[in-house]
Design a protein around this motif. Structure first.
Motif, PDB file in Angstrom:
ATOM      1  N   ILE A 139     -44.918  42.927 -50.265  1.00 17.93           N
ATOM      2  CA  ILE A 139     -45.097  43.158 -51.698  1.00 17.93           C
ATOM      3  C   ILE A 139     -46.368  42.462 -52.153  1.00 17.93           C
ATOM      4  O   ILE A 139     -46.562  41.273 -51.912  1.00 17.93           O
ATOM      5  CB  ILE A 139     -43.866  42.662 -52.484  1.00 17.93           C
ATOM      6  CG1 ILE A 139     -42.645  43.470 -52.074  1.00 17.93           C
ATOM      7  CG2 ILE A 139     -44.114  42.745 -53.977  1.00 17.93           C
ATOM      8  CD1 ILE A 139     -41.343  42.946 -52.608  1.00 17.93           C
ATOM      9  N   THR A 141     -47.963  41.274 -55.099  1.00 17.34           N
ATOM     10  CA  THR A 141     -47.947  40.813 -56.482  1.00 17.34           C
ATOM     11  C   THR A 141     -47.743  39.313 -56.468  1.00 17.34           C
ATOM     12  O   THR A 141     -47.404  38.739 -55.446  1.00 17.34           O
ATOM     13  CB  THR A 141     -46.835  41.512 -57.295  1.00 17.34           C
ATOM     14  OG1 THR A 141     -46.817  40.983 -58.618  1.00 17.34           O
ATOM     15  CG2 THR A 141     -45.475  41.280 -56.680  1.00 17.34           C
ATOM     16  N   GLU A 144     -43.655  38.126 -55.693  1.00 19.16           N
ATOM     17  CA  GLU A 144     -43.002  38.808 -54.573  1.00 19.16           C
ATOM     18  C   GLU A 144     -41.562  38.357 -54.352  1.00 19.16           C
ATOM     19  O   GLU A 144     -40.711  39.162 -53.978  1.00 19.16           O
ATOM     20  CB  GLU A 144     -43.804  38.672 -53.276  1.00 19.16           C
ATOM     21  CG  GLU A 144     -44.094  37.263 -52.836  1.00 19.16           C
ATOM     22  CD  GLU A 144     -45.337  36.662 -53.463  1.00 19.16           C
ATOM     23  OE1 GLU A 144     -45.487  35.444 -53.360  1.00 19.16           O
ATOM     24  OE2 GLU A 144     -46.130  37.383 -54.047  1.00 19.16           O
ATOM     25  N   VAL A 147     -39.438  40.172 -57.142  1.00 18.96           N
ATOM     26  CA  VAL A 147     -39.318  41.605 -56.862  1.00 18.96           C
ATOM     27  C   VAL A 147     -38.371  41.825 -55.687  1.00 18.96           C
ATOM     28  O   VAL A 147     -37.538  42.738 -55.715  1.00 18.96           O
ATOM     29  CB  VAL A 147     -40.708  42.237 -56.587  1.00 18.96           C
ATOM     30  CG1 VAL A 147     -40.566  43.684 -56.139  1.00 18.96           C
ATOM     31  CG2 VAL A 147     -41.579  42.154 -57.826  1.00 18.96           C
ATOM     32  N   MET A 151     -34.906  43.961 -55.654  1.00 15.03           N
ATOM     33  CA  MET A 151     -34.663  45.034 -54.688  1.00 15.03           C
ATOM     34  C   MET A 151     -33.336  44.813 -53.967  1.00 15.03           C
ATOM     35  O   MET A 151     -32.534  45.739 -53.821  1.00 15.03           O
ATOM     36  CB  MET A 151     -35.796  45.095 -53.658  1.00 15.03           C
ATOM     37  CG  MET A 151     -37.072  45.670 -54.190  1.00 15.03           C
ATOM     38  SD  MET A 151     -38.488  45.500 -53.058  1.00 15.03           S
ATOM     39  CE  MET A 151     -37.818  45.866 -51.457  1.00 15.03           C
ATOM     40  N   PHE A 156     -32.815  48.327 -58.802  1.00 21.73           N
ATOM     41  CA  PHE A 156     -33.515  49.616 -58.840  1.00 21.73           C
ATOM     42  C   PHE A 156     -32.623  50.798 -58.442  1.00 21.73           C
ATOM     43  O   PHE A 156     -33.022  51.950 -58.623  1.00 21.73           O
ATOM     44  CB  PHE A 156     -34.731  49.576 -57.908  1.00 21.73           C
ATOM     45  CG  PHE A 156     -35.764  48.564 -58.300  1.00 21.73           C
ATOM     46  CD1 PHE A 156     -36.503  48.705 -59.456  1.00 21.73           C
ATOM     47  CD2 PHE A 156     -36.002  47.452 -57.507  1.00 21.73           C
ATOM     48  CE1 PHE A 156     -37.466  47.777 -59.822  1.00 21.73           C
ATOM     49  CE2 PHE A 156     -36.964  46.522 -57.859  1.00 21.73           C
ATOM     50  CZ  PHE A 156     -37.691  46.691 -59.023  1.00 21.73           C
ATOM     51  N   VAL A 164     -38.071  53.132 -62.561  1.00 22.66           N
ATOM     52  CA  VAL A 164     -38.533  52.178 -61.542  1.00 22.66           C
ATOM     53  C   VAL A 164     -40.006  51.865 -61.773  1.00 22.66           C
ATOM     54  O   VAL A 164     -40.423  50.698 -61.745  1.00 22.66           O
ATOM     55  CB  VAL A 164     -38.312  52.724 -60.112  1.00 22.66           C
ATOM     56  CG1 VAL A 164     -39.013  51.861 -59.081  1.00 22.66           C
ATOM     57  CG2 VAL A 164     -36.825  52.820 -59.806  1.00 22.66           C
ATOM     58  N   ALA A 165     -40.790  52.893 -62.054  1.00 24.21           N
ATOM     59  CA  ALA A 165     -42.227  52.683 -62.306  1.00 24.21           C
ATOM     60  C   ALA A 165     -42.438  51.824 -63.548  1.00 24.21           C
ATOM     61  O   ALA A 165     -43.288  50.925 -63.572  1.00 24.21           O
ATOM     62  CB  ALA A 165     -42.935  54.016 -62.458  1.00 24.21           C
ATOM     63  N   ALA A 168     -41.424  48.270 -62.645  1.00 24.88           N
ATOM     64  CA  ALA A 168     -42.391  47.692 -61.704  1.00 24.88           C
ATOM     65  C   ALA A 168     -43.708  47.361 -62.394  1.00 24.88           C
ATOM     66  O   ALA A 168     -44.431  46.456 -61.961  1.00 24.88           O
ATOM     67  CB  ALA A 168     -42.623  48.652 -60.539  1.00 24.88           C
ATOM     68  N   SER A 169     -44.015  48.074 -63.466  1.00 21.05           N
ATOM     69  CA  SER A 169     -45.261  47.790 -64.189  1.00 21.05           C
ATOM     70  C   SER A 169     -45.262  46.395 -64.802  1.00 21.05           C
ATOM     71  O   SER A 169     -46.321  45.878 -65.150  1.00 21.05           O
ATOM     72  CB  SER A 169     -45.502  48.847 -65.263  1.00 21.05           C
ATOM     73  OG  SER A 169     -44.568  48.697 -66.320  1.00 21.05           O
ATOM     74  N   CYS A 170     -44.103  45.792 -64.933  1.00 16.47           N
ATOM     75  CA  CYS A 170     -44.032  44.409 -65.444  1.00 16.47           C
ATOM     76  C   CYS A 170     -44.715  43.433 -64.501  1.00 16.47           C
ATOM     77  O   CYS A 170     -45.064  42.328 -64.896  1.00 16.47           O
ATOM     78  CB  CYS A 170     -42.578  43.987 -65.630  1.00 16.47           C
ATOM     79  SG  CYS A 170     -41.696  44.916 -66.886  1.00 16.47           S
ATOM     80  N   PHE A 171     -44.916  43.828 -63.259  1.00 20.69           N
ATOM     81  CA  PHE A 171     -45.469  42.921 -62.263  1.00 20.69           C
ATOM     82  C   PHE A 171     -46.952  43.148 -61.986  1.00 20.69           C
ATOM     83  O   PHE A 171     -47.519  42.517 -61.125  1.00 20.69           O
ATOM     84  CB  PHE A 171     -44.674  43.028 -60.959  1.00 20.69           C
ATOM     85  CG  PHE A 171     -43.235  42.662 -61.148  1.00 20.69           C
ATOM     86  CD1 PHE A 171     -42.876  41.331 -61.257  1.00 20.69           C
ATOM     87  CD2 PHE A 171     -42.266  43.633 -61.271  1.00 20.69           C
ATOM     88  CE1 PHE A 171     -41.562  40.980 -61.462  1.00 20.69           C
ATOM     89  CE2 PHE A 171     -40.945  43.283 -61.472  1.00 20.69           C
ATOM     90  CZ  PHE A 171     -40.592  41.963 -61.575  1.00 20.69           C
TER      91      PHE A 171
END
Length: 198
Positions: A139, A141, A144, A147, A151, A156, A164-165, A168-171
């Motif tokens: 990952i 970011t 990690e 996230v 997961m 998710f 999910v997108a 995930a944009s929060c990261f």
């Protein structure tokens, strides 16, 4: 003793009787690390008996080095050099001990990080990377571990690909803005799980 078995064999040979080596990591007398700087005003305890680095004392120690002028610490009362520079040291003071103390701090930080990774299940008791650890390595970011937790705890699973997108944009690192972003109601639960995991 580093050569306990040789000592055991010597005792057996000497007394013609069996001898058994008993091994333990327990240290009956506590080990403490003190530093006495050349030209300093006394001893500084930098690592205490519980192997804790004493940053307050280390900062005081560093202050003594910064107050000394180059060469001042290695002169005796008659103005001649005393020759009390440690092997590998120098007259400006502090460089060798600073490296040692930095290494000690690095070891403590490494132990703390390993403890967290074990608690999260990224490595096992022997330090071997597990599935969660391998996933975290892939990952890209700054979060990690978070996230990976999301997961593996199934956050998710019940979301469609758009959700999910969005989560995930929060990261993705972006400049902070004062604008408040409004999420749709179906993302409220995953966002709450994200905040609780963090």
């Amino acid at each position: 003793m580093s050569n306990a078995t040789e000592f055991d064999e010597w005792i057996c040979h000497l007394h013609k009787q069996p001898c058994h080596v008993v091994y333990t990591d327990f240290r009956p007398t506590p080990l403490q690390h003190y530093v006495f700087p050349v030209g300093g005003a006394g001893l500084y305890l930098v690592v205490d008996e519980s192997e804790q680095f004493r940053e307050d004392n280390f900062m005081k120690l560093q202050d003594t080095f910064s107050k000394q002028k180059i060469g001042e610490g290695n002169k005796s009362a008659n103005g001649k050099a005393s020759g009390r520079i440690a092997k590998g040291g120098n007259t400006s003071g502090g460089s060798d001990i600073y490296k040692i103390v930095k290494l000690q701090k690095f070891r403590e930080e490494l132990k703390n990080r390993s403890r967290v990774l074990k608690r999260l299940g990224h490595i096992d008791a022997d330090g071997v990377v597990q599935l969660k650890g391998r996933a975290a390595c892939l990952i890209d970011t700054g979060d990690e571990l978070l996230v990976t937790e999301l997961m593996f705890n199934g956050t998710f699973n019940d979301l469609d690909h758009h959700q999910v997108a969005a989560l995930a944009s929060c990261f993705i690192p972006v400049d902070k803005s004062s604008e408040q972003i409004q999420l749709r109601t179906e993302l409220a639960k995953p966002l709450q799980q994200l905040q609780e995991s963090a």
